[in-house]
Motif scaffolding. Structure first.
Motif, mmCIF file in Angstrom:
data_model
loop_
_atom_site.group_PDB
_atom_site.id
_atom_site.type_symbol
_atom_site.label_atom_id
_atom_site.label_comp_id
_atom_site.label_asym_id
_atom_site.label_seq_id
_atom_site.Cartn_x
_atom_site.Cartn_y
_atom_site.Cartn_z
ATOM 1 N N LEU A 289 0.808 -1.214 0.000
ATOM 2 C CA LEU A 289 0.000 0.000 0.000
ATOM 3 C C LEU A 289 0.840 1.262 0.000
ATOM 4 C CD1 LEU A 289 -2.978 -0.566 2.484
ATOM 5 C CD2 LEU A 289 -3.105 -0.263 0.014
ATOM 6 N N ASN A 290 0.476 2.185 -0.881
ATOM 7 C CA ASN A 290 1.059 3.521 -0.906
ATOM 8 C C ASN A 290 -0.063 4.551 -0.946
ATOM 9 O OD1 ASN A 290 4.221 3.508 -1.412
ATOM 10 N ND2 ASN A 290 3.371 1.779 -2.558
ATOM 11 N N PHE A 291 0.209 5.718 -0.391
ATOM 12 C CA PHE A 291 -0.742 6.822 -0.452
ATOM 13 C C PHE A 291 -0.872 7.286 -1.893
ATOM 14 C CE2 PHE A 291 -1.145 11.560 -0.420
ATOM 15 C CZ PHE A 291 -2.482 11.617 -0.066
ATOM 16 N N ALA A 292 -2.111 7.386 -2.381
ATOM 17 C CA ALA A 292 -2.360 7.778 -3.770
ATOM 18 C C ALA A 292 -2.997 9.151 -3.892
ATOM 19 C CB ALA A 292 -3.250 6.739 -4.455
ATOM 20 N N ALA A 293 -3.988 9.453 -3.038
ATOM 21 C CA ALA A 293 -4.731 10.705 -3.206
ATOM 22 C C ALA A 293 -5.482 11.054 -1.936
ATOM 23 C CB ALA A 293 -5.704 10.596 -4.382
ATOM 24 N N LYS A 294 -5.876 12.327 -1.883
ATOM 25 C CA LYS A 294 -6.684 12.830 -0.768
ATOM 26 C C LYS A 294 -7.662 13.853 -1.313
ATOM 27 C CE LYS A 294 -6.141 15.091 3.771
ATOM 28 N NZ LYS A 294 -5.121 15.618 4.727
ATOM 29 N N VAL A 295 -8.910 13.780 -0.856
ATOM 30 C CA VAL A 295 -9.932 14.749 -1.249
ATOM 31 C C VAL A 295 -10.551 15.327 0.016
ATOM 32 C CG1 VAL A 295 -12.011 15.181 -2.608
ATOM 33 C CG2 VAL A 295 -10.434 13.352 -3.291
#
Length: 378
Positions: A289-295
């Motif tokens: 798992l890697n951080f991809a996006a944030k909204v």
């Protein structure tokens, strides 16, 4: 007016206020009977997942579609934040067939509907102009999956995609697990195996609006994508094969930026997609798992983060929504009132040997994971 009367009035108004607040928080679950139907000889049903945070997700085995997703805001008020329909008949006839769906055998586009594998050329449906999109005329969004609700948090779906179904080689056996965790994550895991070399790129296609489905523009949402590069496209939205830096372009979401800040700029890539409909090359710092996006939606305070093991993320800004579809709660889905963040391998990878491979061989196991994590602004 004496003190006793004042106290009674105070208690009464407090009770009324609490009742009104509870009414505002009410989660309006879709009736299971609205999805009881036989399609292609298989039974369709609606399943409900709940966690200890109060989040509720409803999923149908028709296309593995997320039908509703109730998440609270900073005031404790719940809204359904995914677009879709409240009955199976509307899903069967809707203009926008990908609402909440599982996508395959190949998510996104394949140029000219053709690819070669071990010297043999395969021809697929051209259902997006001259190109192939999301598995063809009848992708995994339009099949009935075998379903098993494991517990109140977990739904498992299975499907065997036959050799040459929609033109793809190999019998592909797929399992998908939806889990609504007590950490307020909607976790989607995919496993697949094949008896013949093939290509696979599975993804999920929920249309999100963190204000609530049908509750206005998403251009005021703040978006961060953990990507220094994207894959530019031609006029048919097929990648050119290059990787371009996002910095100093309209594609730069390395820091939280409102979706609408640059969307109407005279930038060629935006003109090709009529806005954002592009694959971003994720910064992968580790295996898994890697951080991809944030909204972030500032008014409601809702936050959604995306984590994945995939190398790419397709960001779509609802450019083809036009108000012609009326969804749940009799709300019209207007232009740019939803966004999609689809974890994936890159579009047209079978025709771009420089891209990460989507090939799957016998005795190998395909595994992909996407996590949508929800929280509230402090």
């Amino acid at each position: 007016m004496n003190n006793k009367i004042l106290i009674i009035i105070f208690l009464f108004t407090s009770i009324i206020a609490k009742v009104q607040m509870n009414l505002n928080k009410e989660i309006k679950l879709i009736e299971k009977t609205a999805f009881e139907k036989t399609v292609d000889g298989k039974k369709v049903a609606l399943y409900t997942l709940k966690n200890t945070s109060g989040t509720v997700c409803q999923i149908t085995n028709y296309g593995g579609k997320v039908v509703s997703l109730w998440v609270k805001d900073k005031s404790g008020v719940y809204e359904d934040i995914v677009l879709g329909h409240s009955n199976i008949d509307d899903f069967l006839t809707t203009k926008e067939k990908y609402f909440g769906a599982l996508i395959g055998r190949y998510g996104n586009r394949i140029g000219q509907g053709k690819f070669s594998l071990d010297g043999k050329e395969y021809t697929l449906a051209t259902n997006n102009g001259q190109n192939h999109l999301h598995g063809g005329n009848k992708g995994y969004d339009a099949v009935v999956w075998d379903a098993k609700q494991v517990d109140s948090n977990t739904l498992e779906l299975g499907y065997v995609s036959k050799h040459m179904e929609e033109g793809y080689p190999g019998n592909l056996t797929i399992k998908v697990k939806y889990r609504l965790t007590d950490k307020n994550e909607l976790k989607i895991e995919y496993w697949a195996s094949t008896d013949q070399s093939t290509i696979v790129n599975l993804t999920h296609h929920s249309f999100f609006n963190l204000k609530g489905a049908g509750n206005g523009t998403i251009n005021d949402h703040l978006l961060q994508i953990n990507a220094a590069y994207f894959t530019p496209v031609d006029e048919g939205l097929i990648p050119t094969g290059e990787l371009l830096e996002v910095e100093n372009t309209s594609m730069d979401f390395q820091k939280l930026t409102s979706i609408g800040e640059h969307v109407n700029e005279a930038y060629e890539q935006l003109q090709y997609g009529l806005g954002y409909d592009h694959n971003f090359v994720l910064n992968q710092t580790k295996d898994g798992l890697n951080f991809a996006a944030k909204v972030v939606e500032p008014i409601s305070g809702r936050i959604m983060e995306v984590y994945t093991n995939e190398p790419g993320l397709q960001f779509y800004g609802g450019n083809f929504l036009d108000g012609s579809v009326t969804g749940k709660y009799h709300k019209k889905y207007d232009y740019r009132t939803a966004f999609c963040l689809e974890t994936q391998h890159f579009p047209d990878s079978p025709n771009k040997p420089q891209f990460p491979t989507t090939r799957l061989d016998p005795k190998e196991e395909y595994y992909s994971i996407c996590v949508y994590k929800f929280s509230i602004m402090e």
